[in-house]
Design a protein around this motif. Structure first.
Motif, short mmCIF file in Angstrom:
data_model
loop_
_atom_site.label_atom_id
_atom_site.label_comp_id
_atom_site.label_asym_id
_atom_site.label_seq_id
_atom_site.Cartn_x
_atom_site.Cartn_y
_atom_site.Cartn_z
N PHE A 5 0.83 -1.19 0.00
CA PHE A 5 0.00 0.00 0.00
C PHE A 5 0.88 1.25 0.00
CE2 PHE A 5 -2.87 -3.16 1.88
CZ PHE A 5 -3.98 -3.00 1.05
N THR A 6 0.39 2.27 -0.67
CA THR A 6 1.04 3.57 -0.71
C THR A 6 0.31 4.52 0.24
OG1 THR A 6 1.82 3.31 -2.98
CG2 THR A 6 1.57 5.57 -2.18
N VAL A 7 1.06 5.30 0.98
CA VAL A 7 0.49 6.30 1.88
C VAL A 7 0.43 7.64 1.14
CG1 VAL A 7 0.73 7.51 4.07
CG2 VAL A 7 1.47 5.12 3.88
N PHE A 8 -0.72 8.31 1.21
CA PHE A 8 -0.78 9.65 0.64
C PHE A 8 -1.04 10.66 1.75
CE2 PHE A 8 -5.24 8.22 0.35
CZ PHE A 8 -5.95 9.32 0.80
N SER A 9 -0.39 11.79 1.65
CA SER A 9 -0.58 12.90 2.59
C SER A 9 -0.78 14.16 1.76
CB SER A 9 0.64 13.06 3.51
OG SER A 9 0.81 11.90 4.30
N HIS A 10 -1.93 14.77 1.91
CA HIS A 10 -2.28 15.95 1.13
C HIS A 10 -2.64 17.11 2.05
CE1 HIS A 10 -3.74 13.08 -2.32
NE2 HIS A 10 -2.43 13.04 -2.14
N GLY A 48 -8.81 21.41 -3.26
CA GLY A 48 -7.62 21.71 -4.05
C GLY A 48 -6.35 21.51 -3.25
N LYS A 49 -5.37 20.89 -3.84
CA LYS A 49 -4.13 20.56 -3.14
C LYS A 49 -3.10 21.68 -3.26
CE LYS A 49 -3.49 16.48 -5.17
NZ LYS A 49 -4.74 15.94 -5.73
N VAL A 50 -2.51 22.04 -2.11
CA VAL A 50 -1.37 22.95 -2.09
C VAL A 50 -0.11 22.23 -1.63
CG1 VAL A 50 -2.83 24.97 -1.71
CG2 VAL A 50 -1.85 23.76 0.26
N GLY A 51 -0.25 20.98 -1.21
CA GLY A 51 0.88 20.15 -0.81
C GLY A 51 0.51 18.70 -0.95
N GLN A 52 1.47 17.88 -1.42
CA GLN A 52 1.17 16.47 -1.66
C GLN A 52 2.43 15.63 -1.58
OE1 GLN A 52 -0.70 15.65 -5.42
NE2 GLN A 52 -0.62 13.44 -5.18
N LYS A 53 2.30 14.47 -0.94
CA LYS A 53 3.36 13.47 -0.94
C LYS A 53 2.73 12.10 -0.90
CE LYS A 53 7.64 12.06 -0.77
NZ LYS A 53 8.59 12.32 -1.89
N ILE A 60 6.31 16.92 3.21
CA ILE A 60 5.31 17.40 2.25
C ILE A 60 5.70 18.80 1.79
CG2 ILE A 60 2.86 17.82 1.85
CD1 ILE A 60 2.25 16.12 4.30
N PRO A 61 6.08 18.95 0.52
CA PRO A 61 6.41 20.29 0.01
C PRO A 61 5.15 21.11 -0.22
CG PRO A 61 6.57 18.66 -1.74
CD PRO A 61 6.25 17.90 -0.49
N ILE A 62 5.22 22.39 0.15
CA ILE A 62 4.10 23.30 -0.02
C ILE A 62 4.32 24.12 -1.29
CG2 ILE A 62 2.69 25.08 1.07
CD1 ILE A 62 2.90 22.51 2.69
N SER A 63 3.28 24.27 -2.09
CA SER A 63 3.38 25.05 -3.32
C SER A 63 3.83 26.47 -3.02
CB SER A 63 2.04 25.09 -4.05
OG SER A 63 1.63 23.79 -4.43
N ALA A 64 4.76 26.96 -3.82
CA ALA A 64 5.29 28.31 -3.59
C ALA A 64 4.23 29.38 -3.85
CB ALA A 64 6.51 28.55 -4.48
N LEU A 78 -4.91 18.94 6.64
CA LEU A 78 -3.98 17.84 6.40
C LEU A 78 -4.75 16.53 6.44
CD1 LEU A 78 -1.14 16.56 6.11
CD2 LEU A 78 -0.97 16.66 8.62
N ILE A 79 -4.71 15.79 5.33
CA ILE A 79 -5.40 14.50 5.27
C ILE A 79 -4.40 13.42 4.89
CG2 ILE A 79 -7.58 15.62 4.62
CD1 ILE A 79 -7.15 14.50 1.77
N THR A 80 -4.74 12.18 5.24
CA THR A 80 -3.89 11.06 4.86
C THR A 80 -4.74 9.83 4.63
OG1 THR A 80 -1.86 9.85 5.43
CG2 THR A 80 -3.45 10.16 7.19
N GLY A 81 -4.18 8.89 3.87
CA GLY A 81 -4.87 7.64 3.60
C GLY A 81 -3.92 6.66 2.95
#
Length: 223
Positions: free
Chosen positions: A131-136, A143-148, A174-178, A187-190
């Protein structure tokens, strides 16, 4: 101060030429044999930050702005990793999210910055799928401003290798959009199947469904 800064100050400014900067990422996912050997050699080891997945295994003392690793924790101490925000959510049938830690905490960052999140997972049974973990980091419209998105340990700790009862500390940056606008975000994860892409359902300890992701906290972006 981070790795590149430490290298610069040592080589250009002559700061602490008795120390050798080493990137910490290679030690965060169980590959700590070198640290064990350095401790046996009674060498001094310093951390430039409170990396939870290293401090799970080793004791450390603050020395000014850094932490000095002092010794290996006992097995009992290692079995209870530090986490600043405890919770208990179930992902699918046999994965628990015990809690998480943030850096910085409270999570106030600038556009173009980075939010570090360490999750503490536990398998209740053997897992036979990766499984892959996503953090947004998202706004109220999704709308996403950060994603990993990544497998645990950047793929070095895949869920198929987790043992029942084992606590797995997994750190994401998690990098944040400039160009993200200041304000409050979520902050959400799954987790989703690394092969099929299907998300795991998430439920509380009372078996109440919360959807296919967990909402963790509010992230504040400031100029």
């Amino acid at each position: 101060m981070r790795f590149n800064e430490a290298v610069y100050f040592r080589s250009v400014e002559g700061w602490r030429t008795d120390l050798t900067p080493i990137q910490v990422e290679g030690f965060q996912y169980g590959n700590t044999g070198a640290i064990d050997e350095w401790l046996r050699q009674k060498r001094q080891i310093y951390l430039l930050g409170p990396y939870p997945s290293i401090l799970t295994k080793y004791s450390a003392l603050p020395v000014g702005p850094v932490l000095q690793i002092s010794d290996l924790k006992s097995a009992q101490e290692q079995s209870t990793p530090p986490m600043s925000r405890k919770l208990e959510l179930r992902f699918g049938d046999n994965i628990l999210l015990l809690g998480y830690s943030l850096d910085p905490d409270p999570p106030t960052v600038k556009p173009g910055g980075t939010l570090r999140v360490t999750f503490y997972w536990q398998a209740t049974e053997r897992i036979f799928e990766r499984f892959t973990v996503f953090s947004h980091i998202i706004d109220n419209q999704g709308g996403k401003v950060g994603q990993k998105d990544d497998e645990p340990g950047h793929g070095f700790k895949p869920t198929m290798t987790w043992q029942p009862g084992q606590v797995v500390a997994d750190t994401f940056e998690i990098p944040i959009s400039a160009d993200a606008q200041p304000g409050e975000y979520r902050l959400i994860t799954g987790m989703y199947s690394s092969v099929e892409g299907q998300r795991l359902p998430v439920s509380t300890s009372e078996k109440e469904s919360v959807g296919d992701y967990a909402e963790l906290t509010t992230v504040v972006l400031m100029r």
